[in-house]
Design an enzyme around this catalytic site. Structure first.
Site, PDB file in Angstrom:
ATOM      1  CB  CYS A  88      -1.190   0.231   1.042  1.00 57.78           C
ATOM      2  SG  CYS A  88      -2.088   1.083   0.976  1.00 57.78           S
ATOM      3  CG  HIS A 205      -3.261  -3.620   3.217  1.00 58.71           C
ATOM      4  ND1 HIS A 205      -2.056  -2.783   3.851  1.00 58.71           N
ATOM      5  CD2 HIS A 205      -4.612  -2.944   2.190  1.00 58.71           C
ATOM      6  CE1 HIS A 205      -2.665  -1.594   3.780  1.00 58.71           C
ATOM      7  NE2 HIS A 205      -3.590  -2.022   2.941  1.00 58.71           N
ATOM      8  CD  GLU A 207      -0.584  -6.041   5.343  1.00 55.81           C
ATOM      9  OE1 GLU A 207      -1.051  -6.411   4.663  1.00 55.81           O
ATOM     10  OE2 GLU A 207      -1.273  -3.707   5.905  1.00 55.81           O
TER      11      GLU A 207
END
Lengths: 231, 102
Positions: A88, A205, A207
């Protein structure tokens, strides 16, 4: 064991999520780096630039972060072949630093988009994606206002020749079409690697979707692929 | 002295913000506007001299020194405009110097 670091800039906000996944879920030896740090990168295997709004996204997203002290060493680390991931805002920093080609500009809709999207894994030969299957569709979130990937035609041709596009936005059944492009990115680009294959940037994302507690855990194998390099 | 740096998106780069503004203008009756591109202007106040100028030693005449100083400032502004103020991949820039009234 994988030795990783997550860089914190003023305004980073996915730093703890990245740290948690690397340290607690993946079991990597993980530390934080501050944007003013010097000489703390030498013995690392992986540097992660997390999402957020570094330096308030002033000027252009990632433009100020690129000149921070720690980034000078991240650039050297990448040039020596060290693995660098930008997620990002981290991706935006990597393009500003010219470690990755192209630029991320304002979403076509002018809206900040925060939702789960489908991604097709386009290249599983990278060190970041070896645990995925070719053409596999994964479901992970995006959260950005400037994720519209733009690149000049000649650079784009070279990127395609080198299979540098790693993830593309797609429909649930894996077709890459205009309807599944959330932000106007060129050819639905969601993630790319550099020519050498040691620097990766992506807007989604992984994560945020890397353990069973979350809606999906499709991002886990991204981190597992990296861990596998140092197994 | 005052220097302005104008940074604009390259023609080839889509400007969704400009498009939204253009649509708003058209919607409110200003339908003779057919395109809007949003640019940035950086207004710089410059005092002193760049480090690249070196020391003042030597027997420069005032006008030679001033000319050297202006050259160094222009070079440096050009350099940082391309490095930081604009991203050459998507933007172009133009520098304007403002005359001082003294």
């Amino acid at each position: 064991m994988l030795k990783a670091a997550v860089v914190r800039f003023p305004g980073s906000n996915c730093d703890r999520d990245c740290f948690h996944v690397l340290q607690d879920v993946l079991g990597a030896d993980t530390r934080f780096l501050w944007h003013k740090d010097h000489n703390k990168i030498k013995d690392l295997d992986l540097v992660v630039l997390p999402g957020g709004f570094s330096y308030g996204d002033y000027l252009r997203c990632g433009a100020i972060a690129r000149f921070s002290p720690v980034m000078q060493e991240v650039i050297e680390f990448a040039e020596r072949g060290g693995m660098v991931v930008g997620i990002c805002n981290g991706f935006q920093i990597l393009t500003e630093a010219q470690l990755l080609p192209g630029m991320l500009v304002r979403n076509r809709s002018l809206k900040f988009i925060c939702k789960y999207i489908n991604l097709r894994v386009e290249n599983t030969k990278t060190q970041f994606t070896s645990k995925y299957n070719d053409g596999e569709v994964i479901n992970i979130p995006i959260a950005h206002g400037e994720g519209n990937y733009t690149v000049e035609d000649d650079v784009w041709a070279e990127m395609q020749a080198n299979s540098q596009v790693v993830f593309r936005y797609c429909s649930a059944d894996g077709s890459v079409d205009a309807a599944s492009n959330p932000n106007g990115s060129r050819d639905n680009v969601a993630g790319i690697v550099n020519k050498r294959g040691n620097v990766l940037g992506m807007m989604p994302h992984p994560e945020r979707a890397a353990e069973p507690l979350m809606k999906t855990a499709h991002g886990y194998r991204f981190f597992e692929s990296i861990k596998n390099v140092f197994a | 002295m005052k220097v302005k740096v104008y940074v604009s998106l390259r023609e080839s780069v889509l400007d969704p913000q400009g498009q939204a503004i253009c649509e708003a203008l058209n919607r409110t009756g200003y339908d003779f506007v057919t395109d809007v591109r949003v640019s940035k202007v950086f207004e710089l106040e410059i005092n002193g001299e760049p480090k690249t100028l070196g020391t003042k030693s030597g027997i420069f005449k005032a006008e030679i020194y001033d000319a050297k100083k202006m050259k160094a400032i222009r070079e440096q502004v050009e350099k940082f405009a391309g490095e930081l103020l604009a991203n050459p991949i998507i933007e172009t820039f133009r520098i304007e110097e403002e005359e001082e009234d003294d």
